[in-house]
Design a protein around this motif. Structure first.
Motif, PDB file in Angstrom:
ATOM      1  N   GLU A   1      43.177  45.695  29.201  1.00 48.88           N
ATOM      2  CA  GLU A   1      43.746  45.608  30.552  1.00 48.88           C
ATOM      3  C   GLU A   1      43.006  46.538  31.509  1.00 48.88           C
ATOM      4  O   GLU A   1      42.704  46.171  32.637  1.00 48.88           O
ATOM      5  CB  GLU A   1      45.244  45.940  30.518  1.00 48.88           C
ATOM      6  CG  GLU A   1      45.953  45.826  31.835  1.00 48.88           C
ATOM      7  CD  GLU A   1      45.941  44.422  32.427  1.00 48.88           C
ATOM      8  OE1 GLU A   1      46.051  44.303  33.663  1.00 48.88           O
ATOM      9  OE2 GLU A   1      45.830  43.454  31.661  1.00 48.88           O
TER      10      GLU A   1
ATOM     11  N   ARG B   1      39.685  45.013  32.258  1.00 49.38           N
ATOM     12  CA  ARG B   1      39.858  43.884  33.179  1.00 49.38           C
ATOM     13  C   ARG B   1      40.056  44.378  34.609  1.00 49.38           C
ATOM     14  O   ARG B   1      39.471  43.838  35.555  1.00 49.38           O
ATOM     15  CB  ARG B   1      41.050  43.023  32.747  1.00 49.38           C
ATOM     16  CG  ARG B   1      41.163  41.722  33.539  1.00 49.38           C
ATOM     17  CD  ARG B   1      42.498  41.041  33.367  1.00 49.38           C
ATOM     18  NE  ARG B   1      43.621  41.778  33.863  1.00 49.38           N
ATOM     19  CZ  ARG B   1      43.915  41.988  35.160  1.00 49.38           C
ATOM     20  NH1 ARG B   1      43.128  41.509  36.093  1.00 49.38           N
ATOM     21  NH2 ARG B   1      44.968  42.668  35.508  1.00 49.38           N
ATOM     22  N   ARG B   2      40.886  45.431  34.767  1.00 47.20           N
ATOM     23  CA  ARG B   2      41.113  45.985  36.111  1.00 47.20           C
ATOM     24  C   ARG B   2      39.822  46.562  36.689  1.00 47.20           C
ATOM     25  O   ARG B   2      39.524  46.396  37.867  1.00 47.20           O
ATOM     26  CB  ARG B   2      42.201  47.060  36.077  1.00 47.20           C
ATOM     27  CG  ARG B   2      43.607  46.505  36.013  1.00 47.20           C
ATOM     28  CD  ARG B   2      44.668  47.570  36.313  1.00 47.20           C
ATOM     29  NE  ARG B   2      44.594  48.717  35.422  1.00 47.20           N
ATOM     30  CZ  ARG B   2      45.253  48.838  34.272  1.00 47.20           C
ATOM     31  NH1 ARG B   2      46.048  47.869  33.890  1.00 47.20           N
ATOM     32  NH2 ARG B   2      45.131  49.917  33.539  1.00 47.20           N
ATOM     33  N   LYS B   3      39.014  47.240  35.844  1.00 44.12           N
ATOM     34  CA  LYS B   3      37.748  47.814  36.313  1.00 44.12           C
ATOM     35  C   LYS B   3      36.803  46.703  36.734  1.00 44.12           C
ATOM     36  O   LYS B   3      36.164  46.792  37.784  1.00 44.12           O
ATOM     37  CB  LYS B   3      37.126  48.672  35.222  1.00 44.12           C
ATOM     38  CG  LYS B   3      35.850  49.374  35.678  1.00 44.12           C
ATOM     39  CD  LYS B   3      35.219  50.164  34.574  1.00 44.12           C
ATOM     40  CE  LYS B   3      33.960  50.863  34.969  1.00 44.12           C
ATOM     41  NZ  LYS B   3      33.064  50.200  35.873  1.00 44.12           N
TER      42      LYS B   3
ATOM     43  N   SER C   1      37.601  43.756  37.734  1.00 46.07           N
ATOM     44  CA  SER C   1      38.139  43.158  38.954  1.00 46.07           C
ATOM     45  C   SER C   1      37.795  44.019  40.176  1.00 46.07           C
ATOM     46  O   SER C   1      37.413  43.491  41.230  1.00 46.07           O
ATOM     47  CB  SER C   1      39.653  42.994  38.820  1.00 46.07           C
ATOM     48  OG  SER C   1      40.198  42.389  39.942  1.00 46.07           O
ATOM     49  N   ALA C   2      37.918  45.342  40.025  1.00 44.15           N
ATOM     50  CA  ALA C   2      37.570  46.247  41.126  1.00 44.15           C
ATOM     51  C   ALA C   2      36.069  46.180  41.415  1.00 44.15           C
ATOM     52  O   ALA C   2      35.651  46.158  42.586  1.00 44.15           O
ATOM     53  CB  ALA C   2      37.987  47.673  40.789  1.00 44.15           C
TER      54      ALA C   2
ATOM     55  N   ASN D   1      34.139  43.639  40.872  1.00 46.13           N
ATOM     56  CA  ASN D   1      33.922  42.339  41.488  1.00 46.13           C
ATOM     57  C   ASN D   1      34.271  42.384  42.978  1.00 46.13           C
ATOM     58  O   ASN D   1      33.546  41.829  43.812  1.00 46.13           O
ATOM     59  CB  ASN D   1      34.747  41.277  40.764  1.00 46.13           C
ATOM     60  CG  ASN D   1      34.420  39.882  41.224  1.00 46.13           C
ATOM     61  OD1 ASN D   1      33.316  39.601  41.665  1.00 46.13           O
ATOM     62  ND2 ASN D   1      35.406  39.001  41.116  1.00 46.13           N
ATOM     63  N   ALA D   2      35.381  43.061  43.297  1.00 45.01           N
ATOM     64  CA  ALA D   2      35.782  43.171  44.703  1.00 45.01           C
ATOM     65  C   ALA D   2      34.744  43.953  45.501  1.00 45.01           C
ATOM     66  O   ALA D   2      34.410  43.574  46.637  1.00 45.01           O
ATOM     67  CB  ALA D   2      37.150  43.841  44.806  1.00 45.01           C
TER      68      ALA D   2
ATOM     69  N   SER E   1      31.722  41.789  46.033  1.00 43.24           N
ATOM     70  CA  SER E   1      32.012  40.758  47.048  1.00 43.24           C
ATOM     71  C   SER E   1      31.876  41.340  48.448  1.00 43.24           C
ATOM     72  O   SER E   1      31.310  40.687  49.342  1.00 43.24           O
ATOM     73  CB  SER E   1      33.422  40.203  46.851  1.00 43.24           C
ATOM     74  OG  SER E   1      33.497  39.473  45.664  1.00 43.24           O
TER      75      SER E   1
END
Length: 188
Positions: free
Chosen positions: A153, A156-158, A160-161, A163-164, A167
């Motif tokens: 988890e 996954r959060r890292k 996602s961060a 990726n943001a 972006s």
């Protein structure tokens, strides 16, 4: 989701194997005890409602601890809290009973339960030690699964961060590129 299913499957397997082993162990008769076990009208009550397991009573030792572990697994938060109060103290049997109780409580109590098991398991009667060790191993497996879940988890959060952030950088680069292109088009 996959980790939770794995945790539930593993917990069910550990529980079934524990109960199976306990059923086999508790149904075994020792030499010289056949007549007492077979006598009509002799009924042994090992662990009544509200009783706490201890190291006394060789005949009921395994049955008492298995019954208590099942109560601990099925009990609600109120039952656990009131039973924990009853289990206060430094006696080894009480500490091991607390370990069992905490091992079926909140994940935040699992480390303490493990520490109690490890500290007091050697003080238990030798007949009870394999069962307690099996419960400790099951607890450690659940703890490992939770650690893996938390690591996954966290990863996954890292991601996602990351990726943001990528972006946002891509949007900024796109805006710069559009600005450069618009300047080129406006200059003859």
């Amino acid at each position: 989701m996959k980790g939770q299913r794995l945790l539930l499957s593993l917990t069910a397997c550990v529980l079934l194997s524990t109960l199976s082993a306990c059923g086999v162990l508790s149904s075994m008769t020792l030499p010289g005890t056949e007549s007492a076990a077979m006598s009509p009208g002799v009924e042994t009550s090992c662990l009544g409602a509200g009783d706490l397991p201890d190291f006394a009573g060789e005949d009921c030792l395994l049955d008492e601890w298995v019954a208590f572990a099942l109560q601990a697994q099925r009990g609600n938060g109120d039952w656990r809290r009131s039973t924990l109060v009853q289990l206060e103290g430094t006696r080894h049997d009480r500490r091991l009973a607390r370990a069992i109780l905490l091992s079926w409580g909140d994940e935040s109590d699992w480390e303490h339960a493990s520490d109690l098991f490890k500290a007091d398991l050697p003080t238990a009667p030798s007949r009870l030690q394999p069962l307690l060790r099996q419960w400790l191993n099951g607890l450690e497996e659940r703890r490992d699964l939770i650690d893996e879940r938390d690591k996954s988890e966290s990863a996954r959060r890292k991601l996602s961060a990351d990726n943001a952030q990528l972006s946002k950088k891509l949007e900024a680069l796109t805006a710069i590129e559009e600005s450069i292109n618009s300047r080129r088009q406006s200059t003859p």
